[in-house]
Design a protein around this motif. Sequence first.
Motif, PDB file in Angstrom:
ATOM      1  N   ALA A 110       0.838  -1.198   0.000  1.00 15.70           N
ATOM      2  CA  ALA A 110       0.000   0.000   0.000  1.00 15.70           C
ATOM      3  C   ALA A 110       0.876   1.252   0.000  1.00 15.70           C
ATOM      4  N   ARG A 111       1.977   1.212   0.731  1.00 18.37           N
ATOM      5  CA  ARG A 111       2.888   2.366   0.785  1.00 18.37           C
ATOM      6  C   ARG A 111       3.476   2.631  -0.603  1.00 18.37           C
ATOM      7  N   VAL A 112       3.852   1.580  -1.317  1.00 16.03           N
ATOM      8  CA  VAL A 112       4.383   1.740  -2.681  1.00 16.03           C
ATOM      9  C   VAL A 112       3.323   2.366  -3.586  1.00 16.03           C
ATOM     10  N   LEU A 113       2.093   1.882  -3.483  1.00 14.97           N
ATOM     11  CA  LEU A 113       1.007   2.423  -4.301  1.00 14.97           C
ATOM     12  C   LEU A 113       0.750   3.893  -3.977  1.00 14.97           C
ATOM     13  N   HIS A 114       0.697   4.233  -2.694  1.00 17.73           N
ATOM     14  CA  HIS A 114       0.456   5.624  -2.294  1.00 17.73           C
ATOM     15  C   HIS A 114       1.563   6.550  -2.806  1.00 17.73           C
ATOM     16  N   ALA A 115       2.811   6.128  -2.664  1.00 23.05           N
ATOM     17  CA  ALA A 115       3.934   6.959  -3.110  1.00 23.05           C
ATOM     18  C   ALA A 115       3.911   7.129  -4.629  1.00 23.05           C
ATOM     19  N   THR A 116       3.573   6.056  -5.342  1.00 25.00           N
ATOM     20  CA  THR A 116       3.505   6.126  -6.805  1.00 25.00           C
ATOM     21  C   THR A 116       2.421   7.095  -7.250  1.00 25.00           C
ATOM     22  N   MET A 117       1.232   6.968  -6.681  1.00 25.69           N
ATOM     23  CA  MET A 117       0.134   7.862  -7.056  1.00 25.69           C
ATOM     24  C   MET A 117       0.446   9.302  -6.670  1.00 25.69           C
ATOM     25  N   SER A 118       1.097   9.478  -5.548  1.00 29.12           N
ATOM     26  CA  SER A 118       1.493  10.815  -5.108  1.00 29.12           C
ATOM     27  C   SER A 118       2.443  11.458  -6.111  1.00 29.12           C
ATOM     28  N   GLY A 119       3.387  10.672  -6.635  1.00 32.99           N
ATOM     29  CA  GLY A 119       4.342  11.187  -7.611  1.00 32.99           C
ATOM     30  C   GLY A 119       3.737  11.416  -8.986  1.00 32.99           C
ATOM     31  N   LEU A 120       2.739  10.604  -9.349  1.00 34.54           N
ATOM     32  CA  LEU A 120       2.109  10.770 -10.662  1.00 34.54           C
ATOM     33  C   LEU A 120       1.275  12.049 -10.742  1.00 34.54           C
ATOM     34  N   GLY A 121       0.687  12.439  -9.618  1.00 35.65           N
ATOM     35  CA  GLY A 121      -0.166  13.632  -9.614  1.00 35.65           C
ATOM     36  C   GLY A 121       0.516  14.874 -10.158  1.00 35.65           C
ATOM     37  N   PRO A 122       1.668  15.279  -9.594  1.00 37.40           N
ATOM     38  CA  PRO A 122       2.304  16.494 -10.117  1.00 37.40           C
ATOM     39  C   PRO A 122       2.849  16.327 -11.526  1.00 37.40           C
ATOM     40  N   LEU A 123       3.221  15.107 -11.900  1.00 31.95           N
ATOM     41  CA  LEU A 123       3.697  14.906 -13.279  1.00 31.95           C
ATOM     42  C   LEU A 123       2.577  15.190 -14.270  1.00 31.95           C
ATOM     43  N   VAL A 124       1.394  14.652 -13.998  1.00 26.77           N
ATOM     44  CA  VAL A 124       0.243  14.928 -14.862  1.00 26.77           C
ATOM     45  C   VAL A 124      -0.067  16.422 -14.846  1.00 26.77           C
ATOM     46  N   GLY A 125      -0.094  16.997 -13.643  1.00 26.33           N
ATOM     47  CA  GLY A 125      -0.449  18.403 -13.498  1.00 26.33           C
ATOM     48  C   GLY A 125       0.502  19.365 -14.183  1.00 26.33           C
ATOM     49  N   ILE A 126       1.757  18.990 -14.294  1.00 28.36           N
ATOM     50  CA  ILE A 126       2.741  19.864 -14.945  1.00 28.36           C
ATOM     51  C   ILE A 126       2.863  19.555 -16.433  1.00 28.36           C
ATOM     52  N   LEU A 127       2.944  18.279 -16.781  1.00 28.11           N
ATOM     53  CA  LEU A 127       3.239  17.916 -18.172  1.00 28.11           C
ATOM     54  C   LEU A 127       2.086  18.190 -19.129  1.00 28.11           C
ATOM     55  N   VAL A 128       0.855  17.972 -18.700  1.00 21.51           N
ATOM     56  CA  VAL A 128      -0.271  18.216 -19.619  1.00 21.51           C
ATOM     57  C   VAL A 128      -0.313  19.675 -20.078  1.00 21.51           C
ATOM     58  N   PRO A 129      -0.276  20.655 -19.169  1.00 21.59           N
ATOM     59  CA  PRO A 129      -0.285  22.046 -19.653  1.00 21.59           C
ATOM     60  C   PRO A 129       0.923  22.404 -20.520  1.00 21.59           C
ATOM     61  N   LEU A 130       2.071  21.804 -20.228  1.00 24.02           N
ATOM     62  CA  LEU A 130       3.277  22.139 -21.000  1.00 24.02           C
ATOM     63  C   LEU A 130       3.221  21.665 -22.450  1.00 24.02           C
ATOM     64  N   THR A 131       2.328  20.721 -22.766  1.00 32.86           N
ATOM     65  CA  THR A 131       2.289  20.191 -24.136  1.00 32.86           C
ATOM     66  C   THR A 131       2.038  21.283 -25.168  1.00 32.86           C
ATOM     67  N   ALA A 132       1.348  22.351 -24.778  1.00 36.70           N
ATOM     68  CA  ALA A 132       1.093  23.450 -25.731  1.00 36.70           C
ATOM     69  C   ALA A 132       2.391  24.027 -26.268  1.00 36.70           C
ATOM     70  N   PHE A 133       3.441  24.022 -25.452  1.00 34.39           N
ATOM     71  CA  PHE A 133       4.712  24.627 -25.872  1.00 34.39           C
ATOM     72  C   PHE A 133       5.497  23.742 -26.827  1.00 34.39           C
ATOM     73  N   LEU A 134       5.068  22.502 -26.997  1.00 34.74           N
ATOM     74  CA  LEU A 134       5.677  21.652 -28.029  1.00 34.74           C
ATOM     75  C   LEU A 134       5.356  22.200 -29.418  1.00 34.74           C
ATOM     76  N   PHE A 135       4.274  22.970 -29.509  1.00 30.53           N
ATOM     77  CA  PHE A 135       3.813  23.493 -30.804  1.00 30.53           C
ATOM     78  C   PHE A 135       4.108  24.973 -30.975  1.00 30.53           C
ATOM     79  N   GLU A 136       4.875  25.543 -30.041  1.00 28.18           N
ATOM     80  CA  GLU A 136       5.265  26.949 -30.166  1.00 28.18           C
ATOM     81  C   GLU A 136       6.216  27.084 -31.358  1.00 28.18           C
ATOM     82  N   GLY A 137       5.935  28.065 -32.176  1.00 33.00           N
ATOM     83  CA  GLY A 137       6.769  28.297 -33.356  1.00 33.00           C
ATOM     84  C   GLY A 137       6.200  27.661 -34.613  1.00 33.00           C
ATOM     85  N   SER A 138       5.491  26.537 -34.470  1.00 27.87           N
ATOM     86  CA  SER A 138       4.898  25.900 -35.648  1.00 27.87           C
ATOM     87  C   SER A 138       3.388  26.145 -35.710  1.00 27.87           C
ATOM     88  N   VAL A 139       2.728  26.112 -34.570  1.00 25.22           N
ATOM     89  CA  VAL A 139       1.281  26.328 -34.525  1.00 25.22           C
ATOM     90  C   VAL A 139       0.941  27.584 -33.721  1.00 25.22           C
TER      91      VAL A 139
END
Length: 195
Positions: A110-139
Motif C-alpha cells: 500500500a505504501r508503494v502504491l500511495h507513493a507512486t500515485m502521489s508522484g504521478l499527480g504532479p507529473l500529470v499536473g505539470i506535463l499536460v499544460p506544457l504540451t502546448a509549448f511543443l507546438f510553439e513556433g509551428s502552430v
Amino acid sequence: MTCPPFAVELRSLLAREDVRSISRRYFISNGFDGTLTSIGIVVGAVLSGVPDGLTVIRIGLGAAVGLGTSAVWSVWEIERAETRAEIRRIERAMLTDLDDTRVQREHRSARVLHATMSGLGPLVGILVPLTAFLFEGSVFTMVEAAVVSVALGIGVLGAFGAYMGSISGQRWYVAAARMGLAGLVVAAVNLVLPG
C-alpha cells in the motif's frame, strides 16, 4: 493464464476502499499543486520574456522533477511512519511479532502504491499544460501557447474537481468549476505581479 503475484496483490489492494481513498487523495492533492505550479511557470516565463517554448518546457520539467520527487519521498516517509505505528499497535494488541507476515506485506505494498500515485499527480499536473509549448513556433506564438497551456491546466483542475465531485455525490460540474477557478486565480495573480 495466471496473473503475476504483483498483479494479484495490486488487484487485492485496489479492492480496498481505504487504500484507494488514500492514494486518490495524494494523487489529486499533488496533481493540484503541480497544475498550479505549471500555470505559474507558464505565465511567469512568458511575461519574463522567455524566448521559446523549449525553454518553458525545460523549466517545467525541472519543476516536475522537484515536485514529483517531493511527492514520492514525503509520502513514502509519512506512510512508512504511519504503517509502522499501526503495525506496532496491532503487535501489542495481539502479543505477537508481525515481521514478514501478510499484514506487513500488505502495508508495504500500500505504501508503494500511495507513493507512486502521489508522484504521478504532479507529473500529470505539470506535463499536460506544457504540451502546448511543443507546438510553439509551428502552430502557436509564445502568448498563444501560454493561453492554451493555462486552458489545459484549468481543464486538468476541472477534471480533478469533477472526479472528486462525482465520488462524493456533489454536482460534478460545480466541483469542476471550483477547482478550475484556482487556475484562473493563479494566472491572474501572476499577470498583476510587478516585474
